[in-house]
Design an enzyme around this catalytic site. Structure first.
Site, PDB file in Angstrom:
ATOM      1  N   CYS A  33      35.104  46.165  91.524  1.00 13.13           N
ATOM      2  CA  CYS A  33      34.212  46.976  92.357  1.00 13.13           C
ATOM      3  C   CYS A  33      33.511  48.045  91.532  1.00 13.13           C
ATOM      4  O   CYS A  33      32.367  48.378  91.784  1.00 13.13           O
ATOM      5  CB  CYS A  33      34.993  47.605  93.485  1.00 13.13           C
TER       6      CYS A  33
ATOM      7  N   LYS B 138      46.748  42.163 105.740  1.00 13.93           N
ATOM      8  CA  LYS B 138      45.981  40.914 105.756  1.00 13.93           C
ATOM      9  C   LYS B 138      45.418  40.723 104.349  1.00 13.93           C
ATOM     10  O   LYS B 138      44.435  41.355 103.966  1.00 13.93           O
ATOM     11  CB  LYS B 138      44.844  41.009 106.777  1.00 13.93           C
TER      12      LYS B 138
ATOM     13  N   GLU C 280      37.094  51.392 101.056  1.00 16.08           N
ATOM     14  CA  GLU C 280      36.759  51.334  99.625  1.00 16.08           C
ATOM     15  C   GLU C 280      35.878  50.108  99.472  1.00 16.08           C
ATOM     16  O   GLU C 280      36.355  48.985  99.631  1.00 16.08           O
ATOM     17  CB  GLU C 280      38.018  51.122  98.779  1.00 16.08           C
TER      18      GLU C 280
ATOM     19  N   GLU D 282      24.966  44.290  94.342  1.00 16.16           N
ATOM     20  CA  GLU D 282      26.242  44.038  93.662  1.00 16.16           C
ATOM     21  C   GLU D 282      26.397  42.530  93.453  1.00 16.16           C
ATOM     22  O   GLU D 282      26.402  41.762  94.408  1.00 16.16           O
ATOM     23  CB  GLU D 282      27.396  44.561  94.514  1.00 16.16           C
TER      24      GLU D 282
HETATM   25  P1  NAP Z   1      35.183  41.009 101.671  1.00 16.69           P
HETATM   26  O1  NAP Z   1      34.509  39.736 101.936  1.00 16.69           O
HETATM   27  O2  NAP Z   1      34.630  42.247 102.266  1.00 16.69           O
HETATM   28  O3  NAP Z   1      36.699  40.803 102.126  1.00 16.69           O
HETATM   29  C1  NAP Z   1      37.647  41.824 102.052  1.00 16.69           C
HETATM   30  C2  NAP Z   1      38.695  41.578 103.111  1.00 16.69           C
HETATM   31  O4  NAP Z   1      38.096  41.656 104.411  1.00 16.69           O
HETATM   32  C3  NAP Z   1      39.319  40.181 103.030  1.00 16.69           C
HETATM   33  O5  NAP Z   1      40.682  40.254 103.373  1.00 16.69           O
HETATM   34  C4  NAP Z   1      38.525  39.422 104.058  1.00 16.69           C
HETATM   35  O6  NAP Z   1      39.135  38.267 104.555  1.00 16.69           O
HETATM   36  C5  NAP Z   1      38.330  40.452 105.131  1.00 16.69           C
HETATM   37  N1  NAP Z   1      37.197  40.115 105.993  1.00 16.69           N
HETATM   38  C6  NAP Z   1      36.117  39.356 105.687  1.00 16.69           C
HETATM   39  N2  NAP Z   1      35.306  39.235 106.750  1.00 16.69           N
HETATM   40  C7  NAP Z   1      35.889  39.929 107.761  1.00 16.69           C
HETATM   41  C8  NAP Z   1      35.541  40.169 109.122  1.00 16.69           C
HETATM   42  N3  NAP Z   1      34.446  39.655 109.664  1.00 16.69           N
HETATM   43  N4  NAP Z   1      36.368  40.933 109.847  1.00 16.69           N
HETATM   44  C9  NAP Z   1      37.501  41.437 109.328  1.00 16.69           C
HETATM   45  N5  NAP Z   1      37.889  41.230 108.053  1.00 16.69           N
HETATM   46  C10 NAP Z   1      37.087  40.497 107.271  1.00 16.69           C
HETATM   47  O7  NAP Z   1      35.308  41.309 100.119  1.00 16.69           O
HETATM   48  P2  NAP Z   1      35.768  40.303  98.985  1.00 16.69           P
HETATM   49  O8  NAP Z   1      34.671  39.338  98.750  1.00 16.69           O
HETATM   50  O9  NAP Z   1      37.140  39.811  99.257  1.00 16.69           O
HETATM   51  O10 NAP Z   1      35.897  41.310  97.748  1.00 16.69           O
HETATM   52  C11 NAP Z   1      34.800  41.721  97.009  1.00 16.69           C
HETATM   53  C12 NAP Z   1      34.277  43.047  97.502  1.00 16.69           C
HETATM   54  O11 NAP Z   1      35.300  44.022  97.488  1.00 16.69           O
HETATM   55  C13 NAP Z   1      33.183  43.592  96.626  1.00 16.69           C
HETATM   56  O12 NAP Z   1      32.140  44.120  97.375  1.00 16.69           O
HETATM   57  C14 NAP Z   1      33.876  44.686  95.846  1.00 16.69           C
HETATM   58  O13 NAP Z   1      33.031  45.671  95.355  1.00 16.69           O
HETATM   59  C15 NAP Z   1      34.859  45.194  96.829  1.00 16.69           C
HETATM   60  N6  NAP Z   1      35.972  45.871  96.162  1.00 16.69           N
HETATM   61  C16 NAP Z   1      36.051  47.222  96.257  1.00 16.69           C
HETATM   62  C17 NAP Z   1      37.083  47.912  95.644  1.00 16.69           C
HETATM   63  C18 NAP Z   1      37.193  49.413  95.736  1.00 16.69           C
HETATM   64  O14 NAP Z   1      38.265  49.948  95.527  1.00 16.69           O
HETATM   65  N7  NAP Z   1      36.148  50.138  96.048  1.00 16.69           N
HETATM   66  C19 NAP Z   1      38.052  47.204  94.933  1.00 16.69           C
HETATM   67  C20 NAP Z   1      37.939  45.815  94.851  1.00 16.69           C
HETATM   68  C21 NAP Z   1      36.887  45.164  95.499  1.00 16.69           C
HETATM   69  P3  NAP Z   1      38.734  36.829 103.926  1.00 16.69           P
HETATM   70  O15 NAP Z   1      39.375  36.815 102.609  1.00 16.69           O
HETATM   71  O16 NAP Z   1      39.298  35.832 104.845  1.00 16.69           O
HETATM   72  O17 NAP Z   1      37.245  36.764 103.849  1.00 16.69           O
END
Ligand code: NAP
Ligand code: MG
Length: 498
Positions: free
Chosen positions: A300, A189, A265, A398
């Site tokens: 991240c 996804k 992650e 963050e």
């Molecule tokens: P996010 O909102 O947590 O979304 C990540 C994924 O989860 C997306 O595919 C999203 O779909 C899905 N998602 C969102 N809400 C959900 C729910 N209620 N149930 C199931 N899945 C759901 O994160 P983001 O804004 O895309 O990315 C930024 C975050 O990722 C930051 O916190 C960053 O630190 C973290 N990050 C971490 C790493 C690492 O390796 N540690 C690397 C990169 C990013 P949608 O797109 O439809 O919302």
């Protein structure tokens, strides 16, 4: 070198794949729904994409399960899986322009980055796991003589991969490469902001010889497709990269469904500690700028907190300011741009909100304004605040944007305590010319990766992931295979005496 016009011409020729990809073919969402994905550089709709829901996820999981049970991939020789994944790595390379453009148009990432880092890096990671998989041996346990116990690694079955938008292709590959190499089937996804490169990747995987159903891609919304995957009773594991808040939801989904394994992650608030004995402040400034303004700070492991020894703070901050002023914030399709937009209008508002919070609690060092508003894109200046108190919102939360929180310290112990005073623990950096200090501080920092005299040290050869609320489980390196395999003990009883 290509110009912006060259890239624009290439971009016009692309016809983005926009449907769900299940069992080797594209189809509309079961209920016909779609959503728009937007280009953050101009705010315009790039494509209308199938909005996968629970029915589509169910179809994808069923296809993945059938493929797994057939053994066509899961029980194929490791050397066969190697050959197919190497072909896919080659196909990524031969379609590099298109994949780089998809991530640039869809995610607002600099073309200079997607074409030289994201896409070649993704191919290299895939190649690395492909080459590794036929060199993994099982174990023979030191049992009493006569008995024989072997320990083998078995693929789990159906893996759900849920990834964010900041490195769309690369985050997908971080999950897919080890999961597929180990013999699993995958339902991916992608993030709703950047689904296009994953859909093209799925098509290339079939061209490379991956059997139908082994890799399925269901674009859609997190609460719909993401949740359906997280709660699906026939998914064996979820490999998630994204925010801490959504990571916690996946733990709940697993607990309320089939207790699938969940690997997270998540976010970070990584500290960068600079000691006065770091002689080369130009090097430190270069790295600090890359560490927070690279990818517009949407990383991240971004070094969003700079902790500087008081005696060099003014000097270092001035060098950082000069470099930040040199960044060319602009169209990500222009190879001359060195910082692109923020991913969405909503995220831009969030970043601007943090800038307001910073103004209220700390001193603005530079930046702070929205840029190029007339373009329709979501640009913001590289921004830094100084004298940030430990209690400040921009010290604790963050931001996921180009916002640096700078503070000073006098004692090493004070710096380490402040760096560790975070619910996150993804990464940290230390700049010092003292070897003993480097070792002492690195060992005291609570983080998955500590970079010494650099930032964001990252390579396929070393594990990446966090502690605390940055998550658990590791991407990259051979350790990533642990997430996608189960150890199996098979015990052959010794022959009966006589
Ligand atoms: P996010 O909102 O947590 O979304 C990540 C994924 O989860 C997306 O595919 C999203 O779909 C899905 N998602 C969102 N809400 C959900 C729910 N209620 N149930 C199931 N899945 C759901 O994160 P983001 O804004 O895309 O990315 C930024 C975050 O990722 C930051 O916190 C960053 O630190 C973290 N990050 C971490 C790493 C690492 O390796 N540690 C690397 C990169 C990013 P949608 O797109 O439809 O919302
Ligand atoms: Mg988009």
């Amino acid at each position: 070198m290509r110009t912006r016009d060259d890239w624009q011409r290439l971009a016009r020729a692309i016809e983005p794949r926009h449907q769900v990809f299940i069992d080797g073919s594209f189809a509309d969402a079961a209920d016909g729904a779609s959503f728009d994905t937007v280009n953050p550089a101009n705010g315009l709709v790039l494509a209308s994409v199938a909005r996968g829901g629970a029915v589509d996820v169910d179809r994808a999981v069923a296809a993945a399960r059938r493929a797994f049970a057939s053994g066509a991939w899961s029980r194929s020789a490791p050397a066969h899986r190697k050959a197919v994944l190497l072909r896919l790595a080659d196909l990524i390379r031969s379609n590099a322009d298109e994949l780089a453009l998809l991530d640039t148009l869809d995610g607002g990432k600099l073309i200079g980055d997607t074409s030289t880092v994201d896409v070649p890096g993704s191919a290299a990671i895939l190649q690395w796991y492909a080459e590794a998989v036929d060199k993994q041996y099982g174990e023979v346990a030191p049992t009493a003589p006569g008995d024989l116990a072997i320990i083998t690694r078995e693929p789990l079955g159906v893996v759900g991969a849920v990834v964010p938008w900041n490195y769309p292709l690369e985050m997908a590959i971080w999950k897919l490469a080890p999961a597929l190499a180990a013999g699993n089937s995958v339902v991916l996804k992608p993030a709703e902001e950047s689904p296009l490169s994953a859909l093209r990747l799925a098509e290339l995987a079939v061209e490379a010889g991956l059997p139908d159903g082994v890799l399925n891609v269901v674009p859609g919304l997190g609460e719909e497709a993401g949740q359906a995957l997280g709660r699906h009773p026939d998914v064996d594991a979820i490999a998630f990269t994204g925010s801490t808040a959504v990571g916690k939801l996946f733990l709940r989904y697993a607990g309320e469904s089939n207790m699938k394994q969940v690997w997270i992650e998540a976010g970070g608030k990584s500290a960068n500690l600079v000691f006065a004995d770091a002689a080369d402040l130009d090097h430190v400034a270069d790295k600090a700028v890359f560490g927070i303004f690279g990818c517009s700070g949407q990383v991240c492991s971004a070094n969003s907190r700079l902790l500087v020894e008081e005696s060099i703070a003014d000097d270092l901050l001035e060098r950082i300011r000069v470099r930040a002023a040199d960044l060319r914030v602009g169209d990500p399709l222009d190879p001359a741009s060195t910082m692109g937009p923020i991913i969405t209008a909503k995220q831009l508002e969030r970043v601007l909100g943090y800038i307001e919070a910073g103004r209220a609690e700390s001193g603005l060092a530079f930046g702070g304004r929205r840029l190029h508003e007339a373009s329709g894109g979501y640009y913001v200046e590289p921004t830094a605040f100084r004298d940030v108190p430990t209690t400040a919102v921009i010290e604790r939360e963050e931001v996921f944007g180009p916002l640096l929180a700078v503070s000073t310290f006098r004692e090493e112990s004070e710096a380490v305590a402040r760096a560790n005073a975070s619910e996150y623990g993804l990464a940290a950096s230390v700049f010092t010319d003292s070897l003993s200090r480097a070792r002492r501080v690195a060992s005291a920092l609570r983080a998955g990766t500590v970079s010494v005299n650099t930032v964001d040290a990252l390579d396929v050869t070393v594990p990446f992931g966090g502690v605390g609320q940055s998550g658990f489980g590791r991407d990259l390196s051979l350790h990533a295979l642990d997430k996608f395999t189960a150890l199996k003990t098979t015990w052959f009883a010794g022959p009966a005496a006589g």
